[in-house]
Design a protein around this motif. Structure first.
Motif, PDB file in Angstrom:
ATOM      1  N   ASN A 118       0.822  -1.209   0.000  1.00  0.00           N
ATOM      2  CA  ASN A 118       0.000   0.000   0.000  1.00  0.00           C
ATOM      3  C   ASN A 118       0.858   1.263   0.000  1.00  0.00           C
ATOM      4  OD1 ASN A 118      -2.283  -1.592   0.051  1.00  0.00           O
ATOM      5  ND2 ASN A 118      -2.533  -1.459   2.263  1.00  0.00           N
ATOM      6  N   GLU A 119       1.883   1.297   0.840  1.00  0.00           N
ATOM      7  CA  GLU A 119       2.751   2.476   0.909  1.00  0.00           C
ATOM      8  C   GLU A 119       3.483   2.702  -0.407  1.00  0.00           C
ATOM      9  OE1 GLU A 119       5.417   3.336   4.063  1.00  0.00           O
ATOM     10  OE2 GLU A 119       4.039   2.610   5.598  1.00  0.00           O
ATOM     11  N   LEU A 120       4.002   1.637  -1.000  1.00  0.00           N
ATOM     12  CA  LEU A 120       4.732   1.769  -2.260  1.00  0.00           C
ATOM     13  C   LEU A 120       3.803   2.210  -3.392  1.00  0.00           C
ATOM     14  CD1 LEU A 120       7.027  -1.369  -2.027  1.00  0.00           C
ATOM     15  CD2 LEU A 120       7.763   1.014  -1.911  1.00  0.00           C
ATOM     16  N   SER A 121       2.585   1.679  -3.420  1.00  0.00           N
ATOM     17  CA  SER A 121       1.623   2.080  -4.443  1.00  0.00           C
ATOM     18  C   SER A 121       1.247   3.550  -4.298  1.00  0.00           C
ATOM     19  CB  SER A 121       0.367   1.221  -4.374  1.00  0.00           C
ATOM     20  OG  SER A 121       0.672  -0.113  -4.706  1.00  0.00           O
ATOM     21  N   GLU A 122       1.023   3.994  -3.064  1.00  0.00           N
ATOM     22  CA  GLU A 122       0.699   5.403  -2.822  1.00  0.00           C
ATOM     23  C   GLU A 122       1.867   6.301  -3.230  1.00  0.00           C
ATOM     24  OE1 GLU A 122      -0.521   5.999   1.229  1.00  0.00           O
ATOM     25  OE2 GLU A 122      -2.164   4.561   1.044  1.00  0.00           O
ATOM     26  N   TRP A 123       3.077   5.903  -2.857  1.00  0.00           N
ATOM     27  CA  TRP A 123       4.254   6.698  -3.204  1.00  0.00           C
ATOM     28  C   TRP A 123       4.410   6.793  -4.721  1.00  0.00           C
ATOM     29  CZ3 TRP A 123       8.697   5.553  -5.939  1.00  0.00           C
ATOM     30  CH2 TRP A 123       9.677   6.533  -5.916  1.00  0.00           C
ATOM     31  N   LYS A 124       4.196   5.667  -5.396  1.00  0.00           N
ATOM     32  CA  LYS A 124       4.321   5.647  -6.853  1.00  0.00           C
ATOM     33  C   LYS A 124       3.292   6.575  -7.501  1.00  0.00           C
ATOM     34  CE  LYS A 124       4.169   2.563 -10.833  1.00  0.00           C
ATOM     35  NZ  LYS A 124       3.949   1.191 -11.279  1.00  0.00           N
ATOM     36  N   ASP A 125       2.049   6.521  -7.017  1.00  0.00           N
ATOM     37  CA  ASP A 125       1.004   7.396  -7.561  1.00  0.00           C
ATOM     38  C   ASP A 125       1.348   8.866  -7.355  1.00  0.00           C
ATOM     39  OD1 ASP A 125      -0.400   5.160  -8.350  1.00  0.00           O
ATOM     40  OD2 ASP A 125      -1.830   5.225  -6.677  1.00  0.00           O
ATOM     41  N   GLU A 126       1.802   9.215  -6.151  1.00  0.00           N
ATOM     42  CA  GLU A 126       2.186  10.599  -5.870  1.00  0.00           C
ATOM     43  C   GLU A 126       3.372  11.020  -6.726  1.00  0.00           C
ATOM     44  OE1 GLU A 126       2.881  11.066  -1.687  1.00  0.00           O
ATOM     45  OE2 GLU A 126       0.863  10.384  -1.181  1.00  0.00           O
ATOM     46  N   HIS A 127       4.328  10.131  -6.852  1.00  0.00           N
ATOM     47  CA  HIS A 127       5.529  10.416  -7.637  1.00  0.00           C
ATOM     48  C   HIS A 127       5.175  10.643  -9.108  1.00  0.00           C
ATOM     49  CE1 HIS A 127       9.851  10.408  -8.246  1.00  0.00           C
ATOM     50  NE2 HIS A 127       9.723   9.553  -9.236  1.00  0.00           N
ATOM     51  N   LEU A 128       4.273   9.818  -9.648  1.00  0.00           N
ATOM     52  CA  LEU A 128       3.856   9.974 -11.041  1.00  0.00           C
ATOM     53  C   LEU A 128       3.073  11.267 -11.251  1.00  0.00           C
ATOM     54  CD1 LEU A 128       2.846   6.326 -12.014  1.00  0.00           C
ATOM     55  CD2 LEU A 128       4.862   7.603 -12.760  1.00  0.00           C
TER      56      LEU A 128
END
Length: 109
Positions: free
Chosen positions: A89-99
């Motif tokens: 969940n944390e990695l997916s959220e970070w990836k979405d924010e980063h994109l």
């Protein structure tokens, strides 16, 4: 990607090692660039009022960003699953924010 598994108050069997490696290697599906993972697992103490309590912690190093998760459960495998799910969940959220941030920079926002 390098995975380091450090047992604490338990024996690190081949089955446990394989399970942990499989679970945490699957996180590469959610984000690229994971450099290494340090996984600690075992029992926090041998004497607990509610029986045995297993602990799993993961420190994930990702291109300038670190993630740290610590979870407990009554079963070693459940503690690993909890950490993996939380990290996913944390990695997916970070990836979405980063994109989103990168798309905003490309548009000149």
């Amino acid at each position: 990607m390098q995975i380091t598994i450090e047992p604490k108050s338990i024996e690190l069997t081949d089955a446990i090692r394989a399970y942990v490696e499989e679970k945490f290697t699957s996180l590469t599906k959610y984000v690229n660039g994971i450099e290494k993972m340090d996984i600690d697992l075992g029992m926090d103490s041998h004497h607990h009022q509610k029986g045995k309590v297993y602990l799993c912690t993961a420190h994930v190093f990702l291109r300038g960003k670190d993630f740290y998760v610590k979870k407990e459960a009554e079963d070693l495998y459940k503690s690993v699953d909890k950490v993996k799910d939380h990290l996913r969940n944390e990695l997916s959220e970070w990836k979405d924010e980063h994109l989103k941030k990168r798309k905003g920079e490309e548009r000149g926002l």
